[in-house]
Design an enzyme around this catalytic site. Sequence first.
Site, PDB file in Angstrom:
ATOM      1  N   LYS A  68       0.840  -1.204   0.000  1.00  0.00           N
ATOM      2  CA  LYS A  68       0.000   0.000   0.000  1.00  0.00           C
ATOM      3  C   LYS A  68       0.873   1.251   0.000  1.00  0.00           C
ATOM      4  O   LYS A  68       0.602   2.217  -0.722  1.00  0.00           O
ATOM      5  CB  LYS A  68      -0.934  -0.006   1.220  1.00  0.00           C
ATOM      6  CG  LYS A  68      -2.128  -0.924   1.009  1.00  0.00           C
ATOM      7  CD  LYS A  68      -2.932  -1.170   2.268  1.00  0.00           C
ATOM      8  CE  LYS A  68      -4.022  -2.215   1.975  1.00  0.00           C
ATOM      9  NZ  LYS A  68      -4.668  -2.751   3.160  1.00  0.00           N
ATOM     10  N   GLN A 112      -4.974  -1.578   9.423  1.00  0.00           N
ATOM     11  CA  GLN A 112      -4.970  -2.900   8.782  1.00  0.00           C
ATOM     12  C   GLN A 112      -5.654  -3.934   9.676  1.00  0.00           C
ATOM     13  O   GLN A 112      -5.327  -4.051  10.865  1.00  0.00           O
ATOM     14  CB  GLN A 112      -3.509  -3.307   8.485  1.00  0.00           C
ATOM     15  CG  GLN A 112      -3.361  -4.605   7.742  1.00  0.00           C
ATOM     16  CD  GLN A 112      -3.865  -4.530   6.293  1.00  0.00           C
ATOM     17  OE1 GLN A 112      -3.660  -3.536   5.600  1.00  0.00           O
ATOM     18  NE2 GLN A 112      -4.537  -5.566   5.853  1.00  0.00           N
ATOM     19  N   ASP A 135     -11.169   3.418   4.155  1.00  0.00           N
ATOM     20  CA  ASP A 135     -11.605   2.025   4.005  1.00  0.00           C
ATOM     21  C   ASP A 135     -13.132   1.961   3.932  1.00  0.00           C
ATOM     22  O   ASP A 135     -13.691   0.923   3.575  1.00  0.00           O
ATOM     23  CB  ASP A 135     -11.124   1.211   5.223  1.00  0.00           C
ATOM     24  CG  ASP A 135     -10.250   0.042   4.820  1.00  0.00           C
ATOM     25  OD1 ASP A 135     -10.125  -0.198   3.613  1.00  0.00           O
ATOM     26  OD2 ASP A 135      -9.706  -0.619   5.720  1.00  0.00           O
TER      27      ASP A 135
END
Length: 306
Positions: A68, A112, A135
């Site tokens: 990422k 994460q 997200d």
Amino acid sequence: MTLSATSNGLSASQGEAVRIDGKAIARSLTEDIRQKVDHLVQQGHGLPGLAVVLVGNDPASEVYVKNKALQTHRAGMRSFMHMMPESTSEAELLKLIADLNANPQIHGILVQLPLPKQLDPSVVTNAIDPAKDVDGLGEVNTGRLALGMTGGMVPCTPLGCLKLLQSVHTDMTGMHAVVVGASNLVGKPMAQLLLRENCTVSIAHIHTRNIQELTRQADILIVATGKAGLVRGDWIKPGATVIDVGITRVPTSGGKSRLVGDVVFKEACHVAGHITPVPGGVGPMTIACLLHNTFQAASQSFLAEE
Ligand code: NAD
């Protein structure tokens, strides 16, 4: 088998489904974002910044967050990595999130998942400022999507699937879309996005009866279960567009392993009209959509400053 590449990320060989090339579409989306970032900078704005928080040392998660960061740089944006020990308490993590929420250089925050046992993912996700929730998994953005509102953050994997579908179908109105898998991460937001596209949407899950009868009616079939090889060729309506979200690592001979999807590709590609491969389908789109959401968050923040 000979494949012919095309400029729109689709490729085909005779008598088989057209492959939707997620790698190529993701590359083009990332390049588009890079150009838009350049434009923002020319207008006198700062660089969009993405903070990625990793708690613990899960090797797969470490690979994901490094990738990422790499892709964030590739798109011309700033990447901030925060590695925290496995023993991190909820108070410590919430303090970091509060600092990131208040930091004007950071426009997107991603924690994460999965998190170590002592941390509640829902508490952590909802601590992120909804404007920085790239997200799209917090309650505010989930609610916005459910209400059909635009401008919220849409979870990256379903957004990537939608972009793959849009590379095939300019208009999905009235199509029957079947989503197999009903998780908060993929299946449910995917169904909401397809509703927004005016599809007739069915959601199937582990308790669905006669699931093949349902999937055989699908013009669009999205599969996100994590059950490798669940969907066989005879589950698919001829000519359907199939998006395989599943990723499972399976052992092969010689102690090696490979990634497979939830759909038996060899069978499905003789029935479907269009299909995503695994790997190289949905996976690259998830990261590209994270960059897309970060850019969107930065643009909205710069607009609010003006
Ligand atoms: P999850 O375990 O949270 O949810 C799985 C869903 O599938 C559940 O709704 C369950 O009811 C359903 N299901 C399970 N077995 C089934 C069966 N036999 N028949 C019908 N439905 C069944 O999983 P998730 O987080 O949604 O992820 C699903 C898959 O997608 C996994 O393989 C994951 O690795 C993959 N994934 C890929 C990406 C990507 O970027 N490519 C991103 C997220 C998830």
